[in-house]
Design a protein around this motif. Structure first.
Motif, short mmCIF file in Angstrom:
data_model
loop_
_atom_site.label_atom_id
_atom_site.label_comp_id
_atom_site.label_asym_id
_atom_site.label_seq_id
_atom_site.Cartn_x
_atom_site.Cartn_y
_atom_site.Cartn_z
N ALA A 93 59.09 20.45 58.40
CA ALA A 93 60.43 20.94 58.73
C ALA A 93 60.84 22.07 57.79
CB ALA A 93 61.44 19.80 58.65
N GLU A 94 60.48 21.94 56.50
CA GLU A 94 60.78 23.00 55.54
C GLU A 94 60.00 24.27 55.86
OE1 GLU A 94 62.89 22.75 52.33
OE2 GLU A 94 63.70 21.64 54.03
N ILE A 95 58.73 24.12 56.21
CA ILE A 95 57.92 25.29 56.56
C ILE A 95 58.48 25.95 57.82
CG2 ILE A 95 55.61 26.05 57.26
CD1 ILE A 95 54.54 23.71 55.52
N GLY A 96 58.95 25.14 58.76
CA GLY A 96 59.54 25.68 59.98
C GLY A 96 60.80 26.49 59.74
N ARG A 97 61.41 26.35 58.56
CA ARG A 97 62.59 27.14 58.21
C ARG A 97 62.22 28.50 57.63
NH1 ARG A 97 65.40 23.84 53.86
NH2 ARG A 97 66.96 25.50 53.98
N MET A 98 60.93 28.71 57.36
CA MET A 98 60.51 29.98 56.78
C MET A 98 60.54 31.09 57.83
SD MET A 98 57.41 28.78 54.24
CE MET A 98 57.70 27.56 52.96
N ALA A 99 60.31 32.31 57.39
CA ALA A 99 60.45 33.47 58.26
C ALA A 99 59.46 33.42 59.42
CB ALA A 99 60.21 34.75 57.45
N PRO A 100 59.88 33.87 60.61
CA PRO A 100 58.95 33.97 61.73
C PRO A 100 57.72 34.80 61.33
CG PRO A 100 61.19 34.34 62.47
CD PRO A 100 61.25 34.28 60.97
N GLY A 101 56.56 34.36 61.79
CA GLY A 101 55.32 35.02 61.40
C GLY A 101 54.63 34.34 60.24
N THR A 102 55.33 33.43 59.56
CA THR A 102 54.70 32.63 58.51
C THR A 102 53.58 31.79 59.13
OG1 THR A 102 56.65 32.52 57.09
CG2 THR A 102 55.08 30.70 56.91
N GLU A 103 52.43 31.76 58.46
CA GLU A 103 51.32 30.96 58.95
C GLU A 103 51.08 29.76 58.03
OE1 GLU A 103 48.38 34.06 61.34
OE2 GLU A 103 47.57 32.62 59.91
N LEU A 104 50.70 28.66 58.65
CA LEU A 104 50.34 27.44 57.93
C LEU A 104 48.88 27.09 58.24
CD1 LEU A 104 50.91 24.70 56.43
CD2 LEU A 104 51.57 23.79 58.69
N ILE A 105 48.11 26.81 57.19
CA ILE A 105 46.79 26.21 57.35
C ILE A 105 46.86 24.85 56.67
CG2 ILE A 105 44.33 26.34 56.81
CD1 ILE A 105 44.64 29.41 56.81
N MET A 106 46.71 23.81 57.46
CA MET A 106 46.90 22.44 56.98
C MET A 106 45.65 21.62 57.26
SD MET A 106 49.73 19.75 58.48
CE MET A 106 49.56 17.98 58.26
N GLU A 107 45.24 20.83 56.28
CA GLU A 107 44.16 19.88 56.49
C GLU A 107 44.75 18.52 56.80
OE1 GLU A 107 40.01 18.51 54.32
OE2 GLU A 107 41.76 18.95 53.06
N TYR A 108 44.17 17.81 57.76
CA TYR A 108 44.67 16.49 58.11
C TYR A 108 43.51 15.54 58.38
CZ TYR A 108 43.79 17.93 63.01
OH TYR A 108 43.21 18.37 64.18
N ALA A 109 43.77 14.26 58.20
CA ALA A 109 42.75 13.24 58.42
C ALA A 109 42.83 12.72 59.84
CB ALA A 109 42.94 12.09 57.43
N LEU A 110 41.66 12.56 60.45
CA LEU A 110 41.58 12.01 61.80
C LEU A 110 41.69 10.49 61.77
CD1 LEU A 110 38.53 14.04 63.15
CD2 LEU A 110 40.92 14.35 63.83
N PRO A 111 42.24 9.88 62.82
CA PRO A 111 42.17 8.42 62.92
C PRO A 111 40.72 7.97 63.13
CG PRO A 111 43.05 9.36 64.94
CD PRO A 111 42.95 10.49 63.96
N GLU A 112 40.46 6.73 62.88
CA GLU A 112 39.09 6.20 62.91
C GLU A 112 38.40 6.47 64.24
OE1 GLU A 112 36.84 1.90 62.10
OE2 GLU A 112 39.02 2.07 62.01
N THR A 113 39.13 6.40 65.34
CA THR A 113 38.52 6.52 66.66
C THR A 113 37.97 7.91 66.95
OG1 THR A 113 40.72 6.95 67.58
CG2 THR A 113 39.90 4.68 67.68
N LEU A 114 38.38 8.93 66.21
CA LEU A 114 37.95 10.31 66.48
C LEU A 114 36.87 10.80 65.51
CD1 LEU A 114 41.18 12.29 67.48
CD2 LEU A 114 39.47 11.18 68.94
N ARG A 115 36.56 10.03 64.49
CA ARG A 115 35.56 10.49 63.51
C ARG A 115 34.16 10.36 64.10
NH1 ARG A 115 38.25 6.33 59.39
NH2 ARG A 115 40.31 7.32 59.25
#
Length: 290
Positions: free
Chosen positions: A185-207
């Motif tokens: 939500a905080e990142i979504g308040r940043m200026a338009p054109g801001t890019e996010l690269i985020m790492e996330y963990a998959l649930p067990e069923t998708l690994r």
């Protein structure tokens, strides 16, 4: 993490980046030429562990994970900086050494965001190693579970009206879903054109098979260090969460896709797993709200 503890996970990630240049063969996926010096007296023991047991899935998997995600992120940063992107925010920076490795910081203001205890530890390591932090680097102390990210950044001369690249690697799985949503939500308040690269963990069923084995060991080790994995997302779930906060997904990236295919044509133990992925998203025209 309390106010006196630094992140053990950050130490393990830094050790893996250092060990990659010692244990693995060329072609190197990511060349962090500063981190071994930053580790100081801990370097030989930590790298030595990779030397002795580096073919084990937990160690080779961590090296593949940290090098692939850093390669992908810094390649994208170079592209955006060439187009004039003036700000780079590293969430959960740990022992990141970008600002010490590249003169790109002459054009890009770098904001390292992490828990204050981890930042004190890093600054002590920089001093002990005789490494000078460039003037364009700002240390922004934040507890992701409680603090308002954008307010803390703005207090450190971040310009919320100007786009930035925000990297968030190796962090989200250690946070509650509520804390992940609050940060997005905080990142979504940043200026338009801001890019996010985020790492996330998959649930067990998708690994995949190798990813499942790696995740099981990594989760057990993290829990033993007092830093358990707390959140998991399918790509569809994360895309929906990002959209809720004004971020439009560009791509989800498997580890094997994060670097050029020839970098995985190897004669060592370094192989990609599918336990964690990257997502790249952009703040849309409706972003930048206060």
């Amino acid at each position: 993490m309390n106010d006196e503890e630094h992140s053990r996970t950050a130490l393990m990630a830094a050790a893996a980046r250092a060990a990659h240049l010692v244990v693995d063969r060329e072609p190197f996926i990511f060349e962090d030429t500063v981190v071994q010096a930053l580790l100081g007296g801990n370097a030989e023991e930590l790298i030595g562990y990779h030397r002795a047991y580096g073919e084990h899935l937990i160690l080779s998997g961590v090296r593949a994970q940290v090098t692939a995600r850093s390669h992908y992120t810094e390649r994208r940063l170079a592209e955006l900086a060439a187009e004039g992107m003036p700000q780079y925010v590293i969430l959960g920076a740990g022992l990141d050494t970008f600002a010490q490795r590249y003169p790109l910081t002459e054009r890009v203001a770098v904001f390292e965001v992490d828990h204050p205890a981890t930042q004190r530890w890093k600054r002590d390591l920089l001093t002990a190693a005789g490494i000078t932090a460039p003037g364009e680097l700002a240390f922004v102390g934040v507890d992701f579970e409680t603090d308002a990210l954008l307010d803390r950044l703005t207090a450190c001369k971040f310009d919320p009206a100007t786009p930035a690249l925000v990297s968030w690697l190796g962090v989200s799985m250690y946070l509650t879903g509520q804390a992940v949503g609050a940060t997005l939500a905080e990142i979504g308040r940043m200026a338009p054109g801001t890019e996010l690269i985020m790492e996330y963990a998959l649930p067990e069923t998708l690994r995949d098979e190798k990813g499942a084995a790696f995740a099981q060991m990594a989760m057990a080790a993290a829990a033993e260090r007092g830093e358990p994995w707390l959140s998991f997302f399918t790509p569809e779930e994360l895309s929906a969460t990002l959209a809720e906060h004004g971020l439009e997904v560009t791509e989800h990236v498997r580890q094997e896709e994060a670097v050029a295919p020839e970098l995985w044509r190897r004669n060592d133990a370094l192989l990609p797993t599918d336990a964690c992925r990257l997502v790249r998203a952009t703040v849309g025209a409706g972003g930048g709200g206060r």
